[in-house]
Scaffold this motif. Structure first.
Motif, PDB file in Angstrom:
ATOM      1  N   SER A 319      37.922  41.312  94.933  1.00 21.76           N
ATOM      2  CA  SER A 319      37.127  40.556  95.891  1.00 21.76           C
ATOM      3  C   SER A 319      35.668  40.968  95.757  1.00 21.76           C
ATOM      4  CB  SER A 319      37.626  40.819  97.316  1.00 21.76           C
ATOM      5  OG  SER A 319      37.226  42.114  97.748  1.00 21.76           O
ATOM      6  N   PRO A 320      34.756  40.270  96.427  1.00 21.66           N
ATOM      7  CA  PRO A 320      33.342  40.673  96.357  1.00 21.66           C
ATOM      8  C   PRO A 320      33.084  42.072  96.913  1.00 21.66           C
ATOM      9  CG  PRO A 320      33.547  38.424  97.172  1.00 21.66           C
ATOM     10  CD  PRO A 320      34.926  38.986  97.137  1.00 21.66           C
ATOM     11  N   ASN A 321      34.020  42.619  97.674  1.00 18.73           N
ATOM     12  CA  ASN A 321      33.878  43.966  98.213  1.00 18.73           C
ATOM     13  C   ASN A 321      33.999  44.980  97.081  1.00 18.73           C
ATOM     14  OD1 ASN A 321      33.947  46.405  99.552  1.00 18.73           O
ATOM     15  ND2 ASN A 321      35.499  45.784 101.037  1.00 18.73           N
ATOM     16  N   ILE A 322      32.954  45.736  96.838  1.00 22.34           N
ATOM     17  CA  ILE A 322      32.929  46.670  95.716  1.00 22.34           C
ATOM     18  C   ILE A 322      33.937  47.795  95.893  1.00 22.34           C
ATOM     19  CG2 ILE A 322      31.182  48.234  96.623  1.00 22.34           C
ATOM     20  CD1 ILE A 322      29.903  48.232  93.841  1.00 22.34           C
ATOM     21  N   ARG A 323      34.466  47.962  97.112  1.00 21.72           N
ATOM     22  CA  ARG A 323      35.446  49.011  97.365  1.00 21.72           C
ATOM     23  C   ARG A 323      36.878  48.551  97.083  1.00 21.72           C
ATOM     24  NH1 ARG A 323      33.330  51.864 103.025  1.00 21.72           N
ATOM     25  NH2 ARG A 323      31.275  52.503 102.224  1.00 21.72           N
ATOM     26  N   SER A 324      37.060  47.272  96.799  1.00 15.60           N
ATOM     27  CA  SER A 324      38.398  46.787  96.473  1.00 15.60           C
ATOM     28  C   SER A 324      38.786  47.231  95.070  1.00 15.60           C
ATOM     29  CB  SER A 324      38.454  45.257  96.582  1.00 15.60           C
ATOM     30  OG  SER A 324      37.561  44.653  95.664  1.00 15.60           O
ATOM     31  N   ASN A 325      40.070  47.138  94.757  1.00 18.08           N
ATOM     32  CA  ASN A 325      40.567  47.588  93.458  1.00 18.08           C
ATOM     33  C   ASN A 325      40.030  46.719  92.331  1.00 18.08           C
ATOM     34  OD1 ASN A 325      42.119  49.663  94.576  1.00 18.08           O
ATOM     35  ND2 ASN A 325      43.884  48.310  94.879  1.00 18.08           N
ATOM     36  N   THR A 326      39.901  47.324  91.166  1.00 16.01           N
ATOM     37  CA  THR A 326      39.535  46.541  89.991  1.00 16.01           C
ATOM     38  C   THR A 326      40.737  45.726  89.531  1.00 16.01           C
ATOM     39  OG1 THR A 326      40.049  48.447  88.583  1.00 16.01           O
ATOM     40  CG2 THR A 326      37.750  48.131  89.200  1.00 16.01           C
ATOM     41  N   VAL A 327      40.475  44.624  88.863  1.00 21.25           N
ATOM     42  CA  VAL A 327      41.544  43.730  88.423  1.00 21.25           C
ATOM     43  C   VAL A 327      42.355  44.395  87.316  1.00 21.25           C
ATOM     44  CG1 VAL A 327      40.308  41.645  89.078  1.00 21.25           C
ATOM     45  CG2 VAL A 327      39.976  42.599  86.786  1.00 21.25           C
ATOM     46  N   PRO A 328      43.625  43.999  87.138  1.00 20.33           N
ATOM     47  CA  PRO A 328      44.436  44.592  86.074  1.00 20.33           C
ATOM     48  C   PRO A 328      43.917  44.262  84.670  1.00 20.33           C
ATOM     49  CG  PRO A 328      45.813  43.537  87.730  1.00 20.33           C
ATOM     50  CD  PRO A 328      44.408  43.128  88.010  1.00 20.33           C
ATOM     51  N   GLY A 329      43.526  42.990  84.453  1.00 21.75           N
ATOM     52  CA  GLY A 329      43.096  42.559  83.119  1.00 21.75           C
ATOM     53  C   GLY A 329      41.629  42.846  82.872  1.00 21.75           C
ATOM     54  N   ASN A 391      44.030  35.659  83.366  1.00 23.54           N
ATOM     55  CA  ASN A 391      44.086  36.860  82.531  1.00 23.54           C
ATOM     56  C   ASN A 391      43.650  38.100  83.309  1.00 23.54           C
ATOM     57  OD1 ASN A 391      44.935  35.431  80.279  1.00 23.54           O
ATOM     58  ND2 ASN A 391      42.884  35.253  79.397  1.00 23.54           N
ATOM     59  N   ARG A 392      42.699  37.933  84.198  1.00 18.53           N
ATOM     60  CA  ARG A 392      42.131  39.091  84.899  1.00 18.53           C
ATOM     61  C   ARG A 392      42.976  39.525  86.101  1.00 18.53           C
ATOM     62  NH1 ARG A 392      36.609  36.741  83.432  1.00 18.53           N
ATOM     63  NH2 ARG A 392      35.919  38.162  81.794  1.00 18.53           N
ATOM     64  N   ILE A 393      43.488  38.590  86.871  1.00 20.35           N
ATOM     65  CA  ILE A 393      44.146  38.980  88.120  1.00 20.35           C
ATOM     66  C   ILE A 393      45.648  39.175  87.962  1.00 20.35           C
ATOM     67  CG2 ILE A 393      42.409  37.795  89.494  1.00 20.35           C
ATOM     68  CD1 ILE A 393      44.395  35.563  89.988  1.00 20.35           C
ATOM     69  N   ALA A 394      46.238  38.772  86.855  1.00 20.48           N
ATOM     70  CA  ALA A 394      47.692  38.824  86.703  1.00 20.48           C
ATOM     71  C   ALA A 394      48.163  40.255  86.461  1.00 20.48           C
ATOM     72  CB  ALA A 394      48.140  37.920  85.559  1.00 20.48           C
ATOM     73  N   GLN A 395      49.120  40.702  87.265  1.00 18.10           N
ATOM     74  CA  GLN A 395      49.732  42.010  87.080  1.00 18.10           C
ATOM     75  C   GLN A 395      50.938  41.948  86.173  1.00 18.10           C
ATOM     76  OE1 GLN A 395      50.343  42.782  91.274  1.00 18.10           O
ATOM     77  NE2 GLN A 395      48.562  44.148  91.339  1.00 18.10           N
ATOM     78  N   ASN A 396      51.498  40.765  85.995  1.00 20.12           N
ATOM     79  CA  ASN A 396      52.620  40.565  85.080  1.00 20.12           C
ATOM     80  C   ASN A 396      52.596  39.118  84.619  1.00 20.12           C
ATOM     81  OD1 ASN A 396      53.982  39.003  87.219  1.00 20.12           O
ATOM     82  ND2 ASN A 396      54.371  41.011  88.154  1.00 20.12           N
ATOM     83  N   ARG A 397      53.564  38.739  83.814  1.00 20.93           N
ATOM     84  CA  ARG A 397      53.555  37.391  83.228  1.00 20.93           C
ATOM     85  C   ARG A 397      53.916  36.330  84.273  1.00 20.93           C
ATOM     86  NH1 ARG A 397      49.955  37.614  80.620  1.00 20.93           N
ATOM     87  NH2 ARG A 397      49.655  39.402  81.953  1.00 20.93           N
TER      88      ARG A 397
END
Length: 692
Positions: A319-329, A391-397
């Motif tokens: 999310s735009p919040n810099i404290r949120s987790n980075t994306v998997p991809g 590609n960026r937000i997917a944690q699995n297929r």
């Protein structure tokens, strides 16, 4: 000597000093000439520095060898234009997670645009500018398309602001366009910095057009059938609901239909030979570990052959919040083109936190023009932006497929995605039991332990392979892992025909001999055990439009990408070839002896065409266009038809033709721009070496 001629002592001392200095310079020059000088390979780097007070500042580091120590800043880039060396340019961009996402995206765009500005201009000149100015029909289509893309861009930005805070998908869509805005800014800055006097400026609408390359085929068909006729006063309003209730299919309901015409005239469709994709998952006899072989060959216009290998290592957040987790991809490698922020080839290698996967796609045929009646193109998102977001937000297929199912308006595509992390060592029990289950008389009662083991393996392999197919307004997605792990044949070929029966029926396409290449016998599955064999297969089943004699077109398979993964050692192998494909005789018999090599050379002209023809006899390839540059070819093909019946003749010419040369086709392909291209595309395989 000066004293002898009567010079003063002062002048004598000055003269002496001059002579001594000259002597030292000569000695220094002598030693310097023998010193090792740094050798550069043409890699240029830069860093984007950002602060709230000063905004963006770009530091250019000229040519560099020490890439690891390039200052990071908010984003950094290294770029090498090696198109004349091996057919590919190469760019690597990295951003830092401590900066806001929009800063990362815009900074990455500025850096890429400022270093690749010249190839961006050439790509635009060769494709968009030349195609859109070709004739009145092309001008009308491009005017409509530019207006549509600009209106959609404004709507997308507004929607992203509203939903991006809580919708991860829309946040990534917003970042895609922020990067594109930075790319335009960097392009202008790079051209100005080089003091280049370009003939034309590239408007932002054409940056949008470049990045809608994967949608242009569909939008062209839509324009010809529902827009061009509507302007002639023959349109009628219509509204139709379309609901798909089958499992795995995205439902579309209550979609507003733009004006369209219903006449007796044949609908306009545009077909060219499709890209080809092959995937095989198998075990070797001496190891229970699964291996993956993957091949992909892009179909495109020859004018688009300014190729680039890209690696985006972007530490975006959910999310735009810099404290949120980075994306998997975080780490995405793909093949593409200057000025386009995703792979319109549809080939990606995705890595990141607990993610290691490959994504590949090809265009599929659609002969049911009426599907467009359920689609409002003003709600469409560019396909390449959708894929990069997935590609960026997917944690699995599974989550990748679900993300792709959003906004399936344009892009007749067939995707396969493989989770490499699930290719872990297996014993042979699962395969043996699965085979036994096919024969009731051979099946034995299983005890609780064996049944639990089978269930555990089913769960372990679930999600390994997903296939996703899209037609206008609808999408079908399904986990097909068992088809690869328990079927008689683990090889799957994609060549433009829908895989799922529901999509096949909806498209109006019928399976024929061409679409049955996914059988064990047709593929020669036993021989596909390494990338060299996959390379041979891709070349044998490729298409070269410049080999059609007087009716030649500058269109065909313009590259080959080969990827393998060995789960036992956790190592992947990837390399690519640039340019229209041709048969490489040295690859026909791997590991041959010198005697065998000499025998092959002496008999190649007699035997090889027969071998090749056995694979391609009576095959009929139909046309699928998925690149912006192919606008130049659209007007040549205005009705549904097969390109050639006699593929045997094409193979014979392809076998003897060798590498493609622009100078060799100058007499019969004269209207295709190719600024910045090498004359001959005869390059070795390329494996990019990344620094970060």
């Amino acid at each position: 000597m000066l004293k002898v001629v009567g010079a003063s002592w002062q002048k004598t001392r000055i003269g002496t000093y001059i002579l001594i200095g000259a002597g030292l310079l000569v000695i220094g020059a002598f030693f310097i000439s023998y010193m090792d000088r740094p050798k550069y390979n043409g890699t240029y780097c830069a860093t984007a520095i950002w602060s709230k007070q000063t905004g963006f500042h770009i530091e250019y580091w000229k040519q560099q060898n020490d890439l690891l120590n390039i200052p990071k800043g908010a984003a950094r880039v290294c770029y090498k234009d090696s198109i004349y060396e091996n057919g590919w340019a190469q760019i690597e961009v990295e951003t830092q997670r401590t900066y806001p996402d929009w800063v990362q995206a815009f900074g990455a765009g500025i850096l890429e645009g400022s270093l690749t500005w010249n190839n961006i201009y050439n790509q635009w000149k060769n494709t968009i500018e030349s195609s859109c100015e070709r004739d009145e029909n092309s001008q009308n289509f491009c005017t409509w398309l530019r207006d549509l893309l600009c209106e959609n861009y404004i709507r997308i930005k507004e929607t992203a602001v509203q939903r991006g805070e809580h919708d991860h998908y829309w946040h990534q869509i917003s970042l895609y366009f922020s990067q594109l805005e930075g790319l335009e800014t960097g392009y202008i800055r790079g051209a100005s910095r080089a003091r280049s006097d370009l003939e034309e400026e590239i408007p932002f609408s054409d940056f949008l057009l470049l990045n809608a390359a994967a949608d242009i085929q569909d939008l062209k068909i839509y324009f010809e059938n529902f827009v061009a006729n509507a302007t002639n006063g023959t349109a009628s309003d219509d509204r139709e609901d379309h609901k798909v209730l089958d499992e795995g299919v995205t439902s579309m309901a209550s979609v507003v239909v733009p004006p369209h015409t219903e006449t007796a005239a044949e609908p306009k469709n545009f077909f060219l030979p499709s890209a080809t994709m092959l995937a095989k998952i198998f075990q070797t006899p001496d190891s229970p570990t699964w291996r993956l072989l993957f091949g992909h060959s892009t179909a495109g216009s020859y004018s688009s052959m300014l190729r680039i290998q890209k690696r985006y290592k972007f530490h975006y957040h959910f999310s735009p919040n810099i404290r949120s987790n980075t994306v998997p991809g975080v780490d995405i490698t793909f093949t593409g083109y200057p000025g386009i922020l995703g792979s319109t080839d549809d080939f990606y290698i995705v890595k990141g936190r607990q993610v290691q996967s490959i994504v590949g796609g090809v265009g599929i045929k659609n002969e049911n023009i009426d599907l467009w009646k359920t689609v409002n193109v003003t709600e469409a998102l560019p396909l390449v932006a959708r894929v990069m977001a997935a590609n960026r937000i997917a944690q699995n297929r599974r989550t990748w497929a679900k993300a792709m199912s959003r906004h399936p308006f344009t892009g007749c595509k067939q995707w396969i995605t493989v989770d490499l992390n699930k290719l872990r060592p297996q014993d042979n029990l699962y395969t043996m039991l699965a085979e036994d289950e096919k024969h009731d008389d051979a099946a034995l009662p299983l005890n609780a332990a064996d049944e639990a083991a089978i269930n555990e393996r089913h769960n372990r392999n679930k999600g390994l392979v997903w296939i996703v197919e899209q037609l206008p307004g609808r999408m079908h997605l399904k986990d097909v892992s068992e088809r690869f792990l328990t079927g008689a044949n683990s090889t799957w070929i994609a060549n433009g025909v829908p895989y799922f029966d529901e999509m096949l029926q909806a498209s109006g396409v019928t399976r024929d001999e061409t679409s049955e290449l996914n059988t064990h016998q047709a593929l020669g599955d036993d021989d596909l055990t390494n990338l060299e064999a996959v390379d041979q297969f891709m070349r044998k089943h490729g298409f070269r439009g410049d080999l059609l004699g007087e009716e030649s077109v500058a269109y065909g398979n313009i590259d080959i990408k080969l990827f393998s993964y060995n789960a036992q050692i956790g190592i992947s192998d990837y390399h690519a070839f640039a340019g229209p494909i041709f048969i490489r005789l040295q690859h026909m018999k791997p590991r041959q002896t010198l005697t065998e090599s000499a025998s092959l050379e002496s008999s190649a002209s007699v035997d090889e065409p027969k071998v090749l023809a056995s694979h391609l006899k009576d095959e009929r390839l139909s046309v699928s266009i998925d690149d912006a540059a192919q606008l130049a070819e659209l007007e040549r093909i205005t009705e549904r038809r097969s390109v050639r019946n006699d593929m045997h003749a094409i193979v014979m010419r392809q076998h003897s033709s060798g590498p493609f040369k622009w100078s060799g086709v100058a007499d019969y392909i004269t209207d295709v721009e190719h600024q910045g291209h090498p004359d001959e595309f005869n390059f070795p395989k390329v494996t990019p070496r990344w620094a970060w």
